[in-house]
Design a protein around this motif. Structure first.
Motif, PDB file in Angstrom:
ATOM      1  N   HIS C 185       0.931  -1.080   0.044  1.00  0.00           N
ATOM      2  CA  HIS C 185       0.083   0.044  -0.077  1.00  0.00           C
ATOM      3  C   HIS C 185       0.889   1.389   0.044  1.00  0.00           C
ATOM      4  O   HIS C 185       2.225   1.199   0.015  1.00  0.00           O
ATOM      5  CB  HIS C 185      -0.927  -0.057   1.253  1.00  0.00           C
ATOM      6  CG  HIS C 185      -1.697  -1.287   1.309  1.00  0.00           C
ATOM      7  ND1 HIS C 185      -2.879  -1.449   0.993  1.00  0.00           N
ATOM      8  CD2 HIS C 185      -1.316  -2.254   2.002  1.00  0.00           C
ATOM      9  CE1 HIS C 185      -3.198  -2.697   1.215  1.00  0.00           C
ATOM     10  NE2 HIS C 185      -2.450  -3.163   1.930  1.00  0.00           N
ATOM     11  N   CYS C 220      -4.828   5.619   0.192  1.00  0.00           N
ATOM     12  CA  CYS C 220      -3.724   4.765  -0.286  1.00  0.00           C
ATOM     13  C   CYS C 220      -3.457   5.082  -1.849  1.00  0.00           C
ATOM     14  O   CYS C 220      -4.354   5.142  -2.566  1.00  0.00           O
ATOM     15  CB  CYS C 220      -4.271   3.201  -0.160  1.00  0.00           C
ATOM     16  SG  CYS C 220      -3.222   2.192  -0.689  1.00  0.00           S
ATOM     17  N   GLN C 222      -1.039   3.033  -3.506  1.00  0.00           N
ATOM     18  CA  GLN C 222      -0.573   2.123  -4.577  1.00  0.00           C
ATOM     19  C   GLN C 222      -1.466   1.073  -4.814  1.00  0.00           C
ATOM     20  O   GLN C 222      -1.975   0.756  -3.756  1.00  0.00           O
ATOM     21  CB  GLN C 222       0.787   1.507  -3.812  1.00  0.00           C
ATOM     22  CG  GLN C 222       1.224   0.213  -4.511  1.00  0.00           C
ATOM     23  CD  GLN C 222       1.719   0.332  -5.575  1.00  0.00           C
ATOM     24  OE1 GLN C 222       2.414   1.267  -5.980  1.00  0.00           O
ATOM     25  NE2 GLN C 222       1.087  -0.465  -6.754  1.00  0.00           N
ATOM     26  N   CYS C 224      -3.691  -1.949  -4.589  1.00  0.00           N
ATOM     27  CA  CYS C 224      -3.619  -2.951  -3.786  1.00  0.00           C
ATOM     28  C   CYS C 224      -4.855  -3.844  -3.801  1.00  0.00           C
ATOM     29  O   CYS C 224      -4.886  -4.990  -2.831  1.00  0.00           O
ATOM     30  CB  CYS C 224      -3.459  -2.615  -2.227  1.00  0.00           C
ATOM     31  SG  CYS C 224      -4.865  -1.380  -1.790  1.00  0.00           S
ATOM     32  N   HIS C 228      -9.003  -0.818  -3.591  1.00  0.00           N
ATOM     33  CA  HIS C 228      -7.954   0.272  -3.525  1.00  0.00           C
ATOM     34  C   HIS C 228      -8.479   1.655  -3.430  1.00  0.00           C
ATOM     35  O   HIS C 228      -7.974   2.699  -2.708  1.00  0.00           O
ATOM     36  CB  HIS C 228      -6.867   0.266  -4.654  1.00  0.00           C
ATOM     37  CG  HIS C 228      -6.052   1.450  -4.888  1.00  0.00           C
ATOM     38  ND1 HIS C 228      -5.228   1.752  -4.202  1.00  0.00           N
ATOM     39  CD2 HIS C 228      -6.112   2.049  -6.031  1.00  0.00           C
ATOM     40  CE1 HIS C 228      -4.510   2.787  -4.630  1.00  0.00           C
ATOM     41  NE2 HIS C 228      -4.985   3.073  -5.708  1.00  0.00           N
ATOM     42  N   MET C 231      -9.849   3.038   0.134  1.00  0.00           N
ATOM     43  CA  MET C 231      -8.880   2.804   1.206  1.00  0.00           C
ATOM     44  C   MET C 231      -8.265   4.263   1.341  1.00  0.00           C
ATOM     45  O   MET C 231      -7.421   4.708   1.445  1.00  0.00           O
ATOM     46  CB  MET C 231      -7.616   1.852   0.711  1.00  0.00           C
ATOM     47  CG  MET C 231      -6.869   1.613   1.950  1.00  0.00           C
ATOM     48  SD  MET C 231      -5.662   0.346   1.668  1.00  0.00           S
ATOM     49  CE  MET C 231      -4.542   0.184   2.764  1.00  0.00           C
TER      50      MET C 231
HETATM   51 CU1  CUA Z   1      -4.207  -0.176  -0.233  1.00  0.00          CU
HETATM   52 CU2  CUA Z   1      -4.159   0.875  -2.277  1.00  0.00          CU
END
Ligand code: CUA
Ligand code: HEA
Ligand code: HEA
Ligand code: CU
Lengths: 198, 563, 349
Positions: C185, C220, C222, C224, C228, C231
């Motif tokens: 993340h 977040c 990245q 994931c 995602h 997040m």
């Molecule tokens: Cu955790 Cu994108």
């Protein structure tokens, strides 16, 4: 039809270019080196990172005899190249066959080593990080040896049936280039796996 | 043959042969079994254009979902698959194939050869690439897998581990991704070997290395770079498959494996890859810009060495994609420096194009329009690249829409523009007919405006904190209007591309007949009929300078006097 | 450091002006209260330093762009072909060593300047020594939610990070240790600092020292997995008093209210307890967020929805309504159980 002469004195000079077989083989070797580099880096990075055993020092034995066989096959193939260049097909065939035998011994040796590792030491590719990286890198090299042996065998069959002549020297040298590469890679793999990594 | 001769442009008029003359099946078969570099080149190009449409349609789907905050037109799972497939398609199936489309078709013609060095390897490479692409798209059908989970790849084109490990991606999505790219990768290696061997070993008499047309030079550099670039990816993908199928632990963080190592391996491939994609675009610009400026390329040796320098430096900059991954400060600083160094040889190229145009008589036909826009856009894209290379700022910009904007500026603004320019330029050679200038102008102007509406705007949400790879966003973030504009721009681009497709087909049947040398150009391919005969050159040409046709057209002032 | 950065600002006022214009224009268009996590509205030293650096780099690159682009524009207008019939060729120029040398050397100098400035900033931010007064927080990324542990305070917070205000007079920076429970993340709150990845089997660090109280959003950064996009991250910068109050509350055991015992029973007999922790009860699961003080948060499921009774009930009934693909399963509770659990959870202040 209108044409124009664009010839100059230069056109009289001889026009030589590199052999395309050799250039291609060098390209392949370049690409292969990149693959091996990545596997070697992965191996080195993961040395000592396994969370559980067995560790390399517990199970690995240095395959000295094997390595000598493989490395000396570089010499024999070189002698074979020499022979075919001079047109000595018989001598060529002998050295070539010896090269094949040495390579085959190496391969069998690897097989024996793996058999021991798997059945005695219980190390498989999924056991731990060491197993994963070890079988990958040695296996990758071994697969190149196999490809090389198949090529060697093909040429050997042609030699036995009398289809190899002096004018094939060029192609044989290109093939030998590959075999030298496989040997050179073994030096790296050997150092990394059996010396640094143990 | 001491006194080799070859016909002047415009002299050997043959009417192009029409496919309708042959039975359709036989005709199709001739394309499947062909080992002719020209046919393979055309196949590569068609393949590339086809996937540009597919990837573009996926992009439009993404843009529709992002049109407005909190939309639910596309489910999150499908959105993730779409952008992964979009990126993978565009990079590997469009970007990597247009290279060999142009290279295959043009290199033998430009160096006066009858075919590539290894015609059968050439065909094999194409079909490997072809089946790789099919395999990738088959995942939409076959990716369901044993566990009913997964589908088309949905882990971004970076496929960062451990998200791609069995534990987090059951099903077969990452397998399709890895396998199909390994297959296309072998195709690329074969094609690259072929390009290098052809350019080094098949040159006609007098074509010394320093007389190779720049297009050939850049393709040699590209291919060399591809050889050491694609293979690390192949290696990493093999490791991934070992993890997934044999229970290996390369990237299994639970068993001591490393997630960071995958990132390194991916970018060791991924960064040089973008230069693999862009160098052939430069190659096209290097041919088009001089011809339409009516001047020789400025600083040929500098152009060659800059390309080689770019290739070398680009091998040592990969971690600028990983500034946020937690490298040491010294490591970060090193990659800042190496990345910014790439700006120097690239700058040389931009300045050389500028100097080539300077003092010329620039004719703005469609190919030149695309290439001029390319220079401007690449300049800006390079500068946003420099911004991204400033590590602390990159900590903010990484994985935001600013990055997306940066790389579309290069990938679309440079590469796709050059592809279009190149197609307008060489279409007459390939088919014997000109592409319609009128449709071409429409295509160009719509595409630049769509491009700028989309990708200029896209920088701003990045600066305002919008991350990439998100299928929707909160309404109160203030990104809504901007995304709407971006999406509208995408649709304008789609219309432009449709016009291009229409132009390709219409002109094939109704276009103006081209003749040998419609652009009054200087490289060897324009000396032979359009389309070229199967054997290319009736007699082996002999050249004495970088611009053989210039020498013929201007016997009073030939080039070889200055080289 | 702030002062150093300020030096760059006049240099690059022009570029910033253009950006801010577009920024203002954007905010004028949208409706409702905005919380735009713009990197140009920094509120903590790392973000402010980066902002200063970014203006400097913008000025340099802007200058390069203006120079080269205007030359290009000049060329395009000045040297275009005039009239189709003019077929004479312009004079051929093949190169010029001096000129080429010039445009190699000048970029080299620019790169040197850029590199030195950048390197200094990297070391300043990344290697800043941790003062004694700093607060330690361990961030653990999970697929689609955040865990914040305050080891010295014994607090396990979720999704909403509370940190104290820091000021030049009494610096109270927060040092984050970033860990991941599953995949990669990335922790990004643009107004406070640049992002740092949150990686399994790997420890990363970053720090912030927010200078203005308030709520800072981020998310977040990245990719994931499926959710995602949801997040999200919320950082509350509290005044010292507010922060102390919050800490005090978080350190309490979970409220134990006899009127909702039925709900507690449902919670402890269903699978909920396998994944969630509520201190003082049998529930000690670690897969999902700690619910001990869940009502002290403004949002549920890492910012996917506002925290109120209806949303809570709907979430437990069917998490997919808000967060399709979240790792909490729909537990198939009946209406009565739902009401009871919701009532119970609503007491967990
Ligand atoms: Cu955790 Cu994108
Ligand atoms: C063809 C493709 C292409 C090209 C040519 C480039 C060129 C460059 N790119 Fe780009 N880049 C991508 C494709 C490309 N990029 C892609 C696809 C990604 C993201 C992938 C992903 O995340 O999915 C990416 C991401 C990316 C990042 C990582 C962003 C992140 O994720 O955090 C960075 C960071 O440094 C970067 C930098 C650069 C630089 C410095 C150049 C330089 O080569 C630019 C050089 C050019 C110039 C500088 C302009 C001309 C020069 C002058 C006029 C001379 C004077 C100038 C100076 C002295 C500065 N790029
Ligand atoms: C050569 C490479 C290339 C090209 C040309 C493009 C072209 C486009 N890209 Fe792509 N893009 C990438 C490479 C490329 N992209 C990569 C590598 C990523 C990263 C993926 C990842 O994160 O994993 C990415 C990601 C990416 C994203 C981010 C997704 C995300 O992170 O959430 C977006 C969002 O807007 C986007 C949009 C577009 C648009 C609008 C175009 C337009 O320019 C497209 C214009 C072309 C067309 C529209 C074709 C026309 C089609 C037809 C005529 C057929 C019929 C048309 C319809 C049905 C509409 N791209
Ligand atoms: Cu890069």
């Amino acid at each position: 039809m209108s044409t124009a002469a664009i010839a100059h004195t230069e056109a009289e000079q001889s026009w030589v270019q590199p052999s395309k077989g050799r250039v291609a083989m060098f390209c392949v070797i370049l690409a292969e080196s990149a693959i091996f580099t990545i596997f070697v880096v992965a191996y080195i990075y993961n040395i000592g990172k396994s969370l559980y055993g067995p560790t390399p020092s517990q199970v690995l034995e240095v395959p000295i005899f094997n390595s000598i066989c493989l490395l000396s096959s570089s010499l024999t193939i070189w002698l074979a190249e020499h022979a075919i260049e001079r047109g000595k097909v018989k001598v060529f065939g002998l050295w070539w066959a010896l090269t094949f035998v040495l390579g085959a011994i190496f391969l069998v040796g690897t097989g024996v080593e793996w058999h021991k590792l798997i059945y005695q030491d219980g190390l498989t590719i999924s056991t731990n990080l060491f197993g994963t990286t070890f079988y990958s890198i040695v296996g990758l090299h071994a697969s190149h040896v196999i490809i090389g042996l198949i090529a060697l065998l093909t040429v050997l069959l042609f030699t036995v049936t009398g289809h190899v002549r002096q004018e094939h020297a060029e192609r044989i040298q290109v093939l030998a280039l590959y075999w030298h590469f496989v040997d050179a890679v073994w030096i790296v793999v050997f150092t990394v796996v059996y010396i640094i990594g143990r | 043959m001491a006194d080799s001769t070859y016909p002047l442009p415009g002299s050997l008029e043959t009417t192009p042969k029409r496919w309708s003359q042959a039975a359709v099946l036989e005709w199709l078969n001739s394309w499947v079994i062909t080992v002719d570099h020209k046919k393979l080149g055309i196949l590569y190009m068609l393949y590339s254009i086809f996937f540009l449409l597919v990837g573009g349609a996926e992009a439009i789907a993404l843009r529709i979902q992002l049109f407005h905050p909190n939309l639910h037109i596309i489910s999150p799972e499908v959105f993730n698959r779409l952008f992964t497939m979009h990126g993978t398609t565009m990079v590997f199936l469009v970007g990597m194939t247009y290279i060999f489309g142009f290279a295959n078709y043009l290199i033998p013609l430009m160096i006066g050869a009858r075919d590539m060095a290894f015609p059968r390897l050439n065909a094999l490479s194409f079909w490997l690439t072809f089946f790789g692409g099919i395999l990738l798209y088959y995942s939409f059908i076959g990716g369901g897998g044993l566990y009913g989970a997964g589908n088309a790849p949905d882990t971004m084109w970076w496929a960062y581990a451990p998200l791609t490990e069995r534990a987090f991606s059951p099903g077969h999505a990452p397998d399709y991704w890895a396998l199909s790219l390994i297959v296309t990768g072998f195709g690329t290696i074969g094609a690259s070997v072929n390009v290098i061997a052809t350019a080094l070993c098949m040159r006609c008499k007098g074509m010394t290395l320093m007389r190779l047309p720049l297009l050939v030079w850049l393709n040699v550099v590209t291919s060399g770079l591809a050889l050491i670039t694609i293979t690390p990816l192949t290696a990493a993908q093999v490791m991934l498959l070992i993890d997934r199928y044999f229970g290996g632990h390369f990237f299994d963080t639970q068993a001591g494996g490393s997630a960071v190592v995958w990132a390194h391996f991916f970018w060791i491939f991924g960064h040089p890859e973008v230069y693999v994609l862009v160098l052939p675009a430069f190659a096209i610009a290097n041919e088009v810009i001089p011809v339409f400026s009516r001047k020789a390329i400025f600083g040929y040796p500098a152009m060659v060495s800059a390309s080689v320098a770019i290739a070398f430096v680009s091998l040592g900059v990969w971690a600028h994609h990983m500034f946020t991954i937690g490298m040491s400060s010294a490591g970060n600083a090193f990659f800042v420096l190496s990345t910014e160094l790439v700006g120097i040889p690239t700058g040389i190229k931009i300045f050389n194009w500028l100097a080539t145009m300077w003092g010329g008589k620039i004719r703005f036909a469609t190919p030149m329009l695309f290439c001029t826009a390319f220079v401007v856009q690449f300049l800006l894209a390079g500068l946003t690249g420099i911004m991204l290379s400033v590590a602390p700022w990159n900590w903010q910009l990484h994985s935001s829409y600013f990055v997306i904007a940066h790389f579309h500026y290069v990938l679309v603004g440079a590469i796709v523009f050059c592809i279009f320019g190149g197609i307008y330029y060489w279409y007459p050679k390939v088919t014997g007919r000109m592409l319609s200038e009128k449709l071409g102008k429409w295509h160009f102007w719509l595409f630049v405006s769509g491009f700028h509406v989309t990708f200029d705007t896209m920088h701003i949400p990045g600066l305002m904190g919008m991350p990439r790879s998100i299928y929707t966003y909160e309404a109160n973030r203030g990104w809504g209007t901007l995304n709407m504009i971006v999406s509208i721009g995408g649709i304008i681009q789609a219309i432009a591309v449709l016009i291009f497709a229409v132009n390709l087909i219409w002109s094939y049947f109704k276009g103006k007949v081209a003749g040998n040398d419609p652009w009054d150009a200087w490289t060897l391919e324009w000396a032979i009929p359009s389309p070229p005969p199967v054997y290319n050159f009736a007699t082996d040409p002999v050249v004495t300078s970088r611009r053989p046709l210039w020498d013929i057209k201007h016997p009073e002032d030939p080039d070889w006097k200055y080289e | 450091m702030l002062a150093k950065c300020q030096r760059y600002i006049p240099l690059s006022a022009k570029c910033a002006g253009i950006l801010f214009a577009s920024f203002a224009w954007q905010t004028a268009f949208a409706e409702g209260p905005q919380s735009t996590p713009s990197i140009f509205a920094p509120a903590s030293t790392p973000a402010t330093s980066i902002y200063g650096l970014s203006l400097f780099v913008l000025a340099i690159t802007g200058a390069i762009f203006v120079t080269v682009a205007s030359m290009l524009a000049f060329v395009i207008f000045r040297f275009r072909q005039r009239g189709e019939d003019d077929t004479s060729e312009p004079p051929q120029v093949y190169g010029s060593t001096q000129v080429e040398l010039a445009w190699t050397v000048i970029p080299v100098l620019i790169v040197v300047v850029l590199f030195l400035t950048t390197a200094r900033m990297i070391f300043a931010i990344q290697d800043a020594p941790q003062p004694k007064s700093a607060l330690d927080v361990t961030v653990v990324g999970h697929q689609y939610w955040w865990e914040f542990n305050y080891p010295k305070l014994g607090i396990h917070a979720v999704n909403e990070l509370h940190v104290p205000l820091s000021s030049p007079e009494s610096p109270k920076p927060t040092y984050l240790t970033l860990l991941s429970a599953d995949v990669i993340h990335s922790f990004w709150v643009p107004q406070l600092a640049g992002k740092t990845d949150v990686i399994p089997n790997n420890i990363n660090k970053m720090w912030i020292d927010p200078q203005h109280p308030g709520l800072y959003v981020g998310q977040c950064a990245q990719f994931c997995g499926v959710e995602h996009a949801k997040m999200l991250l919320r950082v509350y910068v509290d005044t010292p008093e507010d922060f102390a109050k919050w800490v005090k509350n978080q350190q309490q055991q979970a409220v134990s209210d006899e009127t909702v015992a039925a709900g507690r029973h449902v919670f402890e007999t269903q699978a909920c307890m396998n994944c969630h922790t509520i201190s003082g009860t049998a529930a000690t699961g670690r897969f999902g967020p700690d619910l001990t003080h869940m009502m002290s948060r403004d949002t549920l499921a890492s910012g996917a929805m506002a925290n109120n009774k209806e949303n809570l009930r709907e979430w437990i009934r069917h998490p997919d309504t808000f967060k399709e693909g979240s790792l909490m399963p729909a537990m198939q509770l009946n209406d009565q159980q739902l009401d009871q659990v919701t009532a119970y959870l609503s007491t967990l202040r």
